[in-house]
Scaffold this motif. Sequence first.
Motif, PDB file in Angstrom:
ATOM      1  N   VAL A  15       0.910  -1.106   0.143  1.00 37.34           N
ATOM      2  CA  VAL A  15      -0.011  -0.045   0.022  1.00 37.34           C
ATOM      3  C   VAL A  15       0.706   1.380  -0.015  1.00 37.34           C
ATOM      4  O   VAL A  15       1.871   1.503   0.806  1.00 37.34           O
ATOM      5  N   GLY A  16       0.935   2.081  -1.078  1.00 35.84           N
ATOM      6  CA  GLY A  16       1.651   3.424  -1.072  1.00 35.84           C
ATOM      7  C   GLY A  16       1.184   4.277   0.215  1.00 35.84           C
ATOM      8  O   GLY A  16       0.012   4.377   0.664  1.00 35.84           O
ATOM      9  N   ALA A  17       2.074   5.363   0.109  1.00 36.77           N
ATOM     10  CA  ALA A  17       1.951   6.324   1.498  1.00 36.77           C
ATOM     11  C   ALA A  17       0.786   7.196   0.916  1.00 36.77           C
ATOM     12  O   ALA A  17       0.215   7.700   1.877  1.00 36.77           O
ATOM     13  N   ASP A  18       0.365   7.377  -0.322  1.00 37.66           N
ATOM     14  CA  ASP A  18      -0.749   8.191  -0.541  1.00 37.66           C
ATOM     15  C   ASP A  18      -1.874   7.526  -0.906  1.00 37.66           C
ATOM     16  O   ASP A  18      -2.860   8.144  -1.627  1.00 37.66           O
ATOM     17  N   GLN A  19      -2.303   6.183  -0.343  1.00 38.75           N
ATOM     18  CA  GLN A  19      -3.315   5.601  -1.095  1.00 38.75           C
ATOM     19  C   GLN A  19      -4.296   5.308   0.402  1.00 38.75           C
ATOM     20  O   GLN A  19      -3.575   5.292   1.427  1.00 38.75           O
ATOM     21  N   MET A  20      -5.379   4.960  -0.137  1.00 38.33           N
ATOM     22  CA  MET A  20      -6.390   4.526   1.090  1.00 38.33           C
ATOM     23  C   MET A  20      -6.831   2.954   0.686  1.00 38.33           C
ATOM     24  O   MET A  20      -7.076   2.467  -0.238  1.00 38.33           O
ATOM     25  N   ILE A  21      -6.739   2.118   2.009  1.00 37.19           N
ATOM     26  CA  ILE A  21      -7.547   0.967   1.644  1.00 37.19           C
ATOM     27  C   ILE A  21      -8.941   1.217   1.771  1.00 37.19           C
ATOM     28  O   ILE A  21      -9.447   1.606   2.736  1.00 37.19           O
ATOM     29  N   LEU A  22      -9.762   0.540   0.808  1.00 34.04           N
ATOM     30  CA  LEU A  22     -11.098   0.677   0.510  1.00 34.04           C
ATOM     31  C   LEU A  22     -12.040  -0.773   0.578  1.00 34.04           C
ATOM     32  O   LEU A  22     -13.074  -0.558   0.597  1.00 34.04           O
ATOM     33  N   ASP A  23     -11.187  -1.726   0.503  1.00 37.90           N
ATOM     34  CA  ASP A  23     -11.961  -2.956   0.384  1.00 37.90           C
ATOM     35  C   ASP A  23     -10.781  -4.025   0.493  1.00 37.90           C
ATOM     36  O   ASP A  23      -9.692  -3.660   0.429  1.00 37.90           O
ATOM     37  N   ILE A  24     -11.396  -5.187   0.731  1.00 40.33           N
ATOM     38  CA  ILE A  24     -10.379  -6.328   0.765  1.00 40.33           C
ATOM     39  C   ILE A  24     -10.417  -6.868  -0.634  1.00 40.33           C
ATOM     40  O   ILE A  24     -11.297  -6.656  -1.518  1.00 40.33           O
ATOM     41  N   GLY A  25      -9.126  -7.280  -1.025  1.00 34.52           N
ATOM     42  CA  GLY A  25      -8.872  -8.089  -2.388  1.00 34.52           C
ATOM     43  C   GLY A  25      -9.521  -9.668  -2.522  1.00 34.52           C
ATOM     44  O   GLY A  25      -9.924 -10.021  -1.616  1.00 34.52           O
ATOM     45  N   PRO A  26      -9.252  -9.991  -3.629  1.00 38.96           N
ATOM     46  CA  PRO A  26      -9.970 -11.359  -4.200  1.00 38.96           C
ATOM     47  C   PRO A  26      -9.323 -12.295  -3.315  1.00 38.96           C
ATOM     48  O   PRO A  26      -9.899 -13.392  -2.948  1.00 38.96           O
ATOM     49  N   LEU A  27      -7.959 -12.409  -2.843  1.00 36.32           N
ATOM     50  CA  LEU A  27      -7.350 -13.343  -2.216  1.00 36.32           C
ATOM     51  C   LEU A  27      -7.807 -13.548  -0.713  1.00 36.32           C
ATOM     52  O   LEU A  27      -8.299 -14.558  -0.157  1.00 36.32           O
ATOM     53  N   THR A  28      -7.932 -12.294  -0.374  1.00 34.32           N
ATOM     54  CA  THR A  28      -8.607 -12.393   1.060  1.00 34.32           C
ATOM     55  C   THR A  28     -10.012 -12.907   1.163  1.00 34.32           C
ATOM     56  O   THR A  28     -10.364 -13.665   1.885  1.00 34.32           O
ATOM     57  N   GLN A  29     -10.741 -12.473   0.177  1.00 38.96           N
ATOM     58  CA  GLN A  29     -11.996 -12.960   0.119  1.00 38.96           C
ATOM     59  C   GLN A  29     -12.230 -14.496  -0.093  1.00 38.96           C
ATOM     60  O   GLN A  29     -12.992 -15.082   0.493  1.00 38.96           O
ATOM     61  N   GLU A  30     -11.012 -14.958  -0.687  1.00 34.08           N
ATOM     62  CA  GLU A  30     -11.384 -16.492  -0.947  1.00 34.08           C
ATOM     63  C   GLU A  30     -10.894 -17.010   0.400  1.00 34.08           C
ATOM     64  O   GLU A  30     -11.411 -18.264   0.724  1.00 34.08           O
TER      65      GLU A  30
END
Length: 391
Positions: free
Chosen positions: A285-300
């Motif tokens: 995750v970049g310093a200027d980004q926001m986490i807004l959802d979980i990704g497909p691997l995590t979903q799995e």
Amino acid sequence: MALRLMDELQVSGRRVLLRLDLNVPLKDGKVLDDTRVREAAPTVRALLDRGAAVIACSHLGRAKGKPDPALSLAPVAGVLERYVGTPVRFVPDSVGELARRAAAELRPGELLLLENLRFHSGEEGNDPEFCAQLAALADVYVNDAFGTAHRAHASTAGVAALFPARAAGPLMAREIAALTKVRDTAERPFVAVVGGAKISGKLETLKALAHKADTLALVGGMANTFLLANGVTVGKSLVENDLLEVARSVAADASSRGVALLLPVDVVVAANPDGPPCTVATSDVGADQMILDIGPLTQEHIATVLAQARTAFWNGPAGMFEKPAFAKGTFAIARALAASRAFTVVGGGESVAAVQQAGVVDRLSHVSTGGGASLEFLAGVDLPGVAALME
Ligand code: ADP
Ligand code: MG
């Protein structure tokens, strides 16, 4: 200690003070979502059919202890009438001369709806005088409003003690049965998925689940604080910097009890909630980004543990699911719960909205509309509105 149930009460020819949750969203005097009224109607119908005279009451919104026309229950009376199939006499007060007279004139099989209880400060203040006035309206008390059971208000707690004949309505009883099963007798494996915006407000529930579950999957904004506590860069994501130590201690507690703590391994990020989404490993995750959802691997990962679960509880969206670009993780959890053969319980405002939008409500064992009350119940807190109905 057992819950007293409405079915066990003698109600024929008696006046029943029925505390409902008719706290519906209103706009310009119109009911925007009548789910709560629809769900409450069978309780009213059952009492009327058994020959009771029913005096229904509820709060609506945050009336500050004085009348507020925008928060009147009057628009709800028509909706209730339609679902129950019986005329509703609306009383523009919950106590006082008007309420007393209307209650005294009520015949078996007839239905009254009192005005918003919170138009009196005695309601939230659990004032003995207000309790006495409410109790004087009826012979029997039934509480079917689980969503306010965590509040020691007059209509949920104080008034109950003034009725020798008191019981939980069917909606309340169903909530308590499902949540008790999760809290006290969960079949294993027990998987809890907790997300939503923040840890604060859910900390006690999180701690309890970190003791009781076999797997605790953390998602949504609250997972960010756990990631940051592990030294992961979360950029501009929503975090609770004051809870880093708390997050570490919850994680340590889970690990010392052999509870598997699952954190997102991949996430959907953007520069802001309106920016284009991009899936990255959690470590990238970049310093200027926001986490807004979980990704497909995590979903799995989550779907895999849910497929093996015998009991599953979910509270809190996995992302900012109000925006379609960040809703995939939340809907994936909803579908995985629906597909699981576990006893599945979903609780919380936004989480319930998510399972409704995903169209999976019918495939879940229980959808708890209790919000804060469900979370407190799971955390082991004695809810005043429930304690008042035990014997
Ligand atoms: P519930 O009502 O089901 O208990 P909460 O009220 O705790 O859930 O949280 C719901 C809110 O959390 C949603 O409005 C959603 O936008 C927000 N949310 C979830 N994940 C994130 C995230 N990663 N960043 C910001 N907000 C988030
Ligand atoms: Mg919420």
